[in-house]
Design a protein around this motif. Structure first.
Motif, PDB file in Angstrom:
ATOM      1  N   ILE A   1     -15.493  -0.526  -0.313  1.00 11.80           N
ATOM      2  CA  ILE A   1     -14.405  -1.299   0.292  1.00 11.80           C
ATOM      3  C   ILE A   1     -13.682  -2.101  -0.777  1.00 11.80           C
ATOM      4  O   ILE A   1     -12.450  -2.113  -0.832  1.00 11.80           O
ATOM      5  CB  ILE A   1     -14.941  -2.219   1.406  1.00 11.80           C
ATOM      6  CG1 ILE A   1     -15.434  -1.377   2.583  1.00 11.80           C
ATOM      7  CG2 ILE A   1     -13.873  -3.210   1.861  1.00 11.80           C
ATOM      8  CD1 ILE A   1     -16.266  -2.152   3.582  1.00 11.80           C
TER       9      ILE A   1
ATOM     10  N   VAL B   1     -11.430   0.153  -2.870  1.00 15.73           N
ATOM     11  CA  VAL B   1     -10.209   0.563  -2.164  1.00 15.73           C
ATOM     12  C   VAL B   1      -9.211  -0.592  -2.105  1.00 15.73           C
ATOM     13  O   VAL B   1      -8.016  -0.412  -2.374  1.00 15.73           O
ATOM     14  CB  VAL B   1     -10.545   1.088  -0.749  1.00 15.73           C
ATOM     15  CG1 VAL B   1      -9.296   1.251   0.086  1.00 15.73           C
ATOM     16  CG2 VAL B   1     -11.303   2.405  -0.848  1.00 15.73           C
ATOM     17  N   LEU B   2      -9.683  -1.790  -1.777  1.00 13.66           N
ATOM     18  CA  LEU B   2      -8.788  -2.946  -1.672  1.00 13.66           C
ATOM     19  C   LEU B   2      -8.236  -3.386  -3.027  1.00 13.66           C
ATOM     20  O   LEU B   2      -7.117  -3.890  -3.108  1.00 13.66           O
ATOM     21  CB  LEU B   2      -9.504  -4.126  -1.007  1.00 13.66           C
ATOM     22  CG  LEU B   2      -9.863  -3.968   0.459  1.00 13.66           C
ATOM     23  CD1 LEU B   2     -10.652  -5.181   0.940  1.00 13.66           C
ATOM     24  CD2 LEU B   2      -8.625  -3.762   1.306  1.00 13.66           C
TER      25      LEU B   2
ATOM     26  N   PHE C   1      -4.386  -8.245   2.716  1.00 17.50           N
ATOM     27  CA  PHE C   1      -4.339  -6.949   3.391  1.00 17.50           C
ATOM     28  C   PHE C   1      -3.134  -6.876   4.319  1.00 17.50           C
ATOM     29  O   PHE C   1      -2.436  -5.867   4.356  1.00 17.50           O
ATOM     30  CB  PHE C   1      -5.638  -6.707   4.171  1.00 17.50           C
ATOM     31  CG  PHE C   1      -5.691  -5.356   4.815  1.00 17.50           C
ATOM     32  CD1 PHE C   1      -5.997  -4.233   4.064  1.00 17.50           C
ATOM     33  CD2 PHE C   1      -5.431  -5.199   6.166  1.00 17.50           C
ATOM     34  CE1 PHE C   1      -6.042  -2.974   4.650  1.00 17.50           C
ATOM     35  CE2 PHE C   1      -5.468  -3.950   6.765  1.00 17.50           C
ATOM     36  CZ  PHE C   1      -5.777  -2.829   6.004  1.00 17.50           C
TER      37      PHE C   1
ATOM     38  N   ILE D   1     -13.005   5.368   5.622  1.00 19.98           N
ATOM     39  CA  ILE D   1     -13.298   5.358   7.064  1.00 19.98           C
ATOM     40  C   ILE D   1     -14.214   6.523   7.422  1.00 19.98           C
ATOM     41  O   ILE D   1     -15.182   6.364   8.164  1.00 19.98           O
ATOM     42  CB  ILE D   1     -11.991   5.386   7.880  1.00 19.98           C
ATOM     43  CG1 ILE D   1     -11.304   4.023   7.792  1.00 19.98           C
ATOM     44  CG2 ILE D   1     -12.241   5.781   9.326  1.00 19.98           C
ATOM     45  CD1 ILE D   1      -9.891   3.998   8.341  1.00 19.98           C
TER      46      ILE D   1
ATOM     47  N   ALA E   1       0.849  -1.191   0.000  1.00 18.89           N
ATOM     48  CA  ALA E   1       0.000   0.000   0.000  1.00 18.89           C
ATOM     49  C   ALA E   1       0.885   1.242   0.000  1.00 18.89           C
ATOM     50  O   ALA E   1       1.935   1.263   0.630  1.00 18.89           O
ATOM     51  CB  ALA E   1      -0.908  -0.017   1.218  1.00 18.89           C
TER      52      ALA E   1
ATOM     53  N   ASN F   1      -7.164   6.941   0.356  1.00 18.00           N
ATOM     54  CA  ASN F   1      -8.402   6.248  -0.008  1.00 18.00           C
ATOM     55  C   ASN F   1      -9.016   5.552   1.202  1.00 18.00           C
ATOM     56  O   ASN F   1     -10.234   5.580   1.394  1.00 18.00           O
ATOM     57  CB  ASN F   1      -8.148   5.232  -1.118  1.00 18.00           C
ATOM     58  CG  ASN F   1      -7.872   5.889  -2.445  1.00 18.00           C
ATOM     59  OD1 ASN F   1      -8.325   6.999  -2.708  1.00 18.00           O
ATOM     60  ND2 ASN F   1      -7.111   5.217  -3.291  1.00 18.00           N
ATOM     61  N   ILE F   2      -8.172   4.954   2.034  1.00 12.70           N
ATOM     62  CA  ILE F   2      -8.656   4.283   3.241  1.00 12.70           C
ATOM     63  C   ILE F   2      -9.245   5.305   4.215  1.00 12.70           C
ATOM     64  O   ILE F   2     -10.313   5.080   4.791  1.00 12.70           O
ATOM     65  CB  ILE F   2      -7.525   3.459   3.897  1.00 12.70           C
ATOM     66  CG1 ILE F   2      -7.182   2.251   3.015  1.00 12.70           C
ATOM     67  CG2 ILE F   2      -7.922   3.000   5.297  1.00 12.70           C
ATOM     68  CD1 ILE F   2      -5.905   1.527   3.425  1.00 12.70           C
TER      69      ILE F   2
ATOM     70  N   ASP G   1      -3.136   5.031  -1.369  1.00 15.58           N
ATOM     71  CA  ASP G   1      -4.020   4.044  -0.751  1.00 15.58           C
ATOM     72  C   ASP G   1      -4.437   4.488   0.649  1.00 15.58           C
ATOM     73  O   ASP G   1      -5.588   4.309   1.054  1.00 15.58           O
ATOM     74  CB  ASP G   1      -3.339   2.668  -0.671  1.00 15.58           C
ATOM     75  CG  ASP G   1      -3.013   2.100  -2.035  1.00 15.58           C
ATOM     76  OD1 ASP G   1      -3.847   2.209  -2.960  1.00 15.58           O
ATOM     77  OD2 ASP G   1      -1.901   1.550  -2.176  1.00 15.58           O
TER      78      ASP G   1
END
Length: 106
Positions: A59, A62-63, A86, A16, A4, A11-12, A8
């Motif tokens: 989700i 993003v992943l 992850f 959230i 990541a 984006n996380i 990233d």
């Protein structure tokens, strides 16, 4: 799959914020240095909050970036496979330490 990166991370953070998980993120890091527990508690809180199909799609999107796959593939992977990917993409110790420091400022 790749590690990541800063994009990233943003984006996380947006995810959230959008899901309304900020308080839970701070909560799971309080009082423990056990990285596995923090990770499990975070995933549990994420699953409890992200109950809509739209959140699920966010989700996956993003992943999919660090996993280097299409978002739909995330849903086809086993849960264990996604958790392991992850863990390979994100240095949880660094992430947990960052969250703890941010929590001190909040």
């Amino acid at each position: 799959m790749r590690k990541a990166n800063t994009n990233d991370l943003f984006n996380i953070v947006r995810l959230i914020d959008h899901i309304g998980l900020k308080e839970e993120v701070f909560k799971v890091t309080k009082g423990t240095d056990d990285i596995e527990r923090i990770g499990f508690d975070f995933i549990f809180e994420l699953l409890m909050k992200a109950t809509t199909e739209d959140a699920q799609k966010e989700i996956y999107a993003v992943l999919a970036q660090p996993f280097e796959c299409e978002p739909d593939q995330i849903g086809l992977n086993s849960f264990d496979e996604n958790v392991n990917k992850f863990m390979e993409c994100v240095d949880l110790k660094t992430l947990a330490n960052f969250i703890k420091r941010a929590n001190l400022l909040a």
